[in-house]
Enzyme design. Structure first.
Site, PDB file in Angstrom:
ATOM      1  N   LYS A   1       0.841  -1.206   0.000  1.00 37.74           N
ATOM      2  CA  LYS A   1       0.000   0.000   0.000  1.00 37.74           C
ATOM      3  C   LYS A   1       0.872   1.251   0.000  1.00 37.74           C
ATOM      4  CE  LYS A   1      -3.547   2.482   2.484  1.00 37.74           C
ATOM      5  NZ  LYS A   1      -4.454   2.570   3.609  1.00 37.74           N
TER       6      LYS A   1
ATOM      7  N   GLU B   1      10.627  -4.919   4.236  1.00 38.89           N
ATOM      8  CA  GLU B   1      10.704  -6.324   3.812  1.00 38.89           C
ATOM      9  C   GLU B   1      10.353  -6.467   2.331  1.00 38.89           C
ATOM     10  OE1 GLU B   1       9.160  -5.098   6.447  1.00 38.89           O
ATOM     11  OE2 GLU B   1       9.110  -6.512   8.134  1.00 38.89           O
TER      12      GLU B   1
ATOM     13  N   GLY C   1      -4.765  -1.655   4.934  1.00 36.84           N
ATOM     14  CA  GLY C   1      -3.922  -2.784   4.507  1.00 36.84           C
ATOM     15  C   GLY C   1      -4.553  -4.137   4.785  1.00 36.84           C
ATOM     16  N   ARG C   2      -5.055  -4.337   6.014  1.00 32.37           N
ATOM     17  CA  ARG C   2      -5.598  -5.662   6.357  1.00 32.37           C
ATOM     18  C   ARG C   2      -6.998  -5.887   5.801  1.00 32.37           C
ATOM     19  NH1 ARG C   2      -4.536  -2.424  10.419  1.00 32.37           N
ATOM     20  NH2 ARG C   2      -6.172  -1.603  11.770  1.00 32.37           N
TER      21      ARG C   2
ATOM     22  N   GLU D   1      -4.547  -6.666  14.853  1.00 35.64           N
ATOM     23  CA  GLU D   1      -4.040  -5.358  14.420  1.00 35.64           C
ATOM     24  C   GLU D   1      -5.165  -4.316  14.474  1.00 35.64           C
ATOM     25  OE1 GLU D   1      -0.548  -4.713  11.482  1.00 35.64           O
ATOM     26  OE2 GLU D   1      -2.317  -4.290  10.285  1.00 35.64           O
TER      27      GLU D   1
ATOM     28  N   HIS E   1      -4.814 -33.215  18.153  1.00 30.48           N
ATOM     29  CA  HIS E   1      -3.739 -34.055  18.679  1.00 30.48           C
ATOM     30  C   HIS E   1      -2.580 -33.220  19.206  1.00 30.48           C
ATOM     31  CE1 HIS E   1      -5.760 -37.608  17.107  1.00 30.48           C
ATOM     32  NE2 HIS E   1      -6.136 -36.789  16.142  1.00 30.48           N
TER      33      HIS E   1
ATOM     34  N   LYS F   1       9.533  -0.707  14.100  1.00 31.19           N
ATOM     35  CA  LYS F   1      10.089  -0.417  12.765  1.00 31.19           C
ATOM     36  C   LYS F   1      11.118   0.703  12.867  1.00 31.19           C
ATOM     37  CE  LYS F   1       5.822  -1.156  10.096  1.00 31.19           C
ATOM     38  NZ  LYS F   1       4.864  -0.513   9.213  1.00 31.19           N
TER      39      LYS F   1
HETATM   40  O1  F6P Z   1       3.343  -2.898   9.736  1.00 25.95           O
HETATM   41  C1  F6P Z   1       1.990  -3.138   9.621  1.00 25.95           C
HETATM   42  C2  F6P Z   1       1.479  -2.846   8.238  1.00 25.95           C
HETATM   43  O2  F6P Z   1       1.391  -1.480   8.034  1.00 25.95           O
HETATM   44  C3  F6P Z   1       0.146  -3.535   8.007  1.00 25.95           C
HETATM   45  O3  F6P Z   1      -0.913  -2.816   8.488  1.00 25.95           O
HETATM   46  C4  F6P Z   1       0.165  -3.695   6.530  1.00 25.95           C
HETATM   47  O4  F6P Z   1      -0.783  -4.642   6.099  1.00 25.95           O
HETATM   48  C5  F6P Z   1       1.589  -4.142   6.310  1.00 25.95           C
HETATM   49  O5  F6P Z   1       2.333  -3.386   7.237  1.00 25.95           O
HETATM   50  C6  F6P Z   1       2.124  -3.940   4.929  1.00 25.95           C
HETATM   51  O6  F6P Z   1       2.079  -2.596   4.549  1.00 25.95           O
HETATM   52  P1  F6P Z   1       2.244  -2.180   3.038  1.00 25.95           P
HETATM   53  O7  F6P Z   1       1.115  -2.757   2.275  1.00 25.95           O
HETATM   54  O8  F6P Z   1       2.225  -0.678   3.037  1.00 25.95           O
HETATM   55  O9  F6P Z   1       3.550  -2.712   2.554  1.00 25.95           O
END
Ligand code: F6P
Length: 504
Positions: free
Chosen positions: A190, A196, A249-250, A335, A366, A477
């Protein structure tokens, strides 16, 4: 304006209500199912094995009125800036056609672009594409991963890998499966700044370059609400699929973030997914509180979190295709609602999000069910099962799977006394909800996920919190960035020693 005294009085009524034993409830109410099972959009929600009674339901209904639930729900669908801490609207429903007309129209335009690009890829405009390497994390990975794993297991359209972790092993494993010449690199973020994802994307470009792909950037698609950043990074404007900032995002799998699912499933199935979610949206918008499944489920959640002091809730998918559901729900619920302050900044009145955990049945039986049956924690359990056998070619397997699912719910509730041998006694009276899906299709999965989204929102409204920000993730972060830049200096001795030992 809501009246805080009235809200407190409602919570007091909820907490004061009698909590009968589940077995007594069934004995006293021969038609308990009639009042506690709701069928909607191909899903059957059985709340009968929870402790909610007429009295608690009425008290929760009064709470919903006191917090002006109807008005807040309408504000979300109208596109008002209900994410107050970030001054943003919350418009994931517009992506499936429900909400503010302007936002729905904008989302439709995004979908047209997405479809055109998919058609172009299928027609070979980007060369021969066999593999889709999707890099993203959090909401930019969990939703697409759930969809692809649940619905596209046997798709012969594209081989999709969704890589989220920054641990290079995750990316290397995916790259080892794919030929870079035939790989579409999909960068889902987003913000287009997430460490990452950007590192994984850069490494994937290196992999293509080293393999001799002439124009690796020509095989890149960006899914983002920050197109300028994607252009700056090197993605051609024509291959950027945007979406609105007002899609969290979620909550973003319905936006262009769902691109790998649309590719793997085909457009008709993707549209059916959106339609299934829209059917749940309409139900959530219009159904009365008691018959409104997301709101009703939130009543159950808050009863266990705030009245019975249950700190966790467990979700077990009795279907291999839904094995990623618990991880998806962990982000969605924790979240969104793992907060300590209300939307107005004042402290919350009690525990907020339960800790969501779970797994798949029957594996979990199990491993962790011992604690559910005999441990000192009471954990409200949610079973999710599918009536039709799906990919199960041998009906005996599916039958055993379902038998086990239903047996667990019954055992948790019934228990078994054993005065002579306490180690072999089962207390019973342990709650569960069962969601039974007729058939796992794009439509029913869309409805199921939308149900969970609205339930999360309903929980937030009843607790008066903002479910749509996530500042809790920022500090870590920031500190990671500072360590990358300045090394170990300035931290506590434990952190400094770890950095020096492992990173030099
Ligand atoms: O660090 C949390 C977050 O902001 C989430 O809310 C989001 O889904 C994820 O990181 C990834 O963010 P982006 O889509 O901006 O890479």
């Amino acid at each position: 304006m809501t009246d805080p005294d009235r809200i407190t009085a409602c919570w007091n009524d909820i907490k004061a209500a009698k909590v009968p034993d589940l077995r007594t409830l069934f004995a006293d109410e021969p038609d308990r199912l009639a009042g506690h099972v709701i069928e909607e959009a191909g899903l059957r929600f059985d709340f009968a094995k929870t402790h909610l009674t007429e009295e608690t339901l009425a008290a929760f209904e009064a709470l919903a009125q006191a917090v002006e639930f109807g008005g807040k729900r309408a504000a979300m669908f109208a596109g008002d800036a209900i994410n107050v801490t970030e001054g943003r609207a919350v418009e994931h429903t517009a992506e499936r056609g429900e909400g503010n007309a302007q936002s729905v129209a904008a989302a439709r335009e995004h979908k047209v672009r997405m479809r055109t690009l998919i058609d172009a890829i299928e027609a070979g405009a980007l060369g021969e594409i066999r593999h889709v390497l999707h890099v993203g994390i959090g909401g930019s990975a969990l939703g697409p991963d759930l969809l692809v794993d649940a619905l596209a297991r046997h798709s012969d359209r594209y081989d999709v890998a969704i890589v989220s972790n920054v641990d290079g092993v995750a990316l290397e494993e995916a790259m080892a499966r794919f030929d870079p010449a035939f790989t579409l690199l999909v960068i889902a973020s987003k913000t287009f700044t997430t460490t990452e994802t950007m590192l994984n994307a850069a490494s994937a470009i290196d992999w293509m370059t080293q393999a001799g792909v002439e124009d690796p950037y020509g095989q890149v698609i960006a899914l983002t609400a920050a197109p300028d950043k994607a252009i700056e990074w090197g993605v051609d404007e024509t291959r950027i699929l945007g979406f609105s900032e007002s899609v969290g995002g979620r909550y973003s799998l319905w936006s262009s973030i769902g691109f790998p699912a649309a590719l793997a499933l085909g457009w008709d199935a993707y549209e059916a997914l959106l339609e299934g979610a829209a059917a749940m949206d309409r139900h959530f918008r219009h159904a009365e509180p008691r018959a409104n499944v997301p709101l009703r489920a939130a009543f159950v959640d808050l009863f266990y979190a705030r009245v019975m002091a249950c700190q966790t809730r467990a979700v077990f998918a009795y279907d291999e295709r839904l094995r990623l559901l618990p991880s998806y729900l962990q982000q969605l619920e924790m979240e969104s609602n793992g907060k300590s302050v209300k939307a107005d900044g004042s402290p919350v009145d009690g525990p907020t999000s339960a800790i969501t955990w779970g797994g798949v049945g029957t594996d979990a039986q199990h491993a962790v069910f011992q604690l559910l049956h005999q441990g000192t924690h009471v954990v409200p359990v949610e079973f999710v099962a599918v009536t039709e056998p799906g990919d199960n070619l041998d009906p005996a397997h599916h039958q055993t799977l379902l038998v086990n699912c239903f047996a667990q719910g019954a055992a948790l509730m019934q228990g078994r006394a054993n005065p002579d041998d306490p180690a072999r006694a089962y207390p019973g009276n342990r709650p569960s909800t069962t969601i039974l899906i007729d058939e796992l299709t794009p439509h029913t999965l869309g409805a199921l996920i939308a149900f969970y989204e609205h339930r999360t929102f309903a929980n937030g409204v009843l607790m008066e919190i903002n479910s749509f920000d996530q500042f809790g993730v920022e500090l870590g972060k920031e500190i990671a960035k500072s360590i990358e830049k300045n090394g170990a200096q300035g931290f506590d001795p434990s952190t400094m020693a770890l950095i020096e030992l492992a990173l030099g």
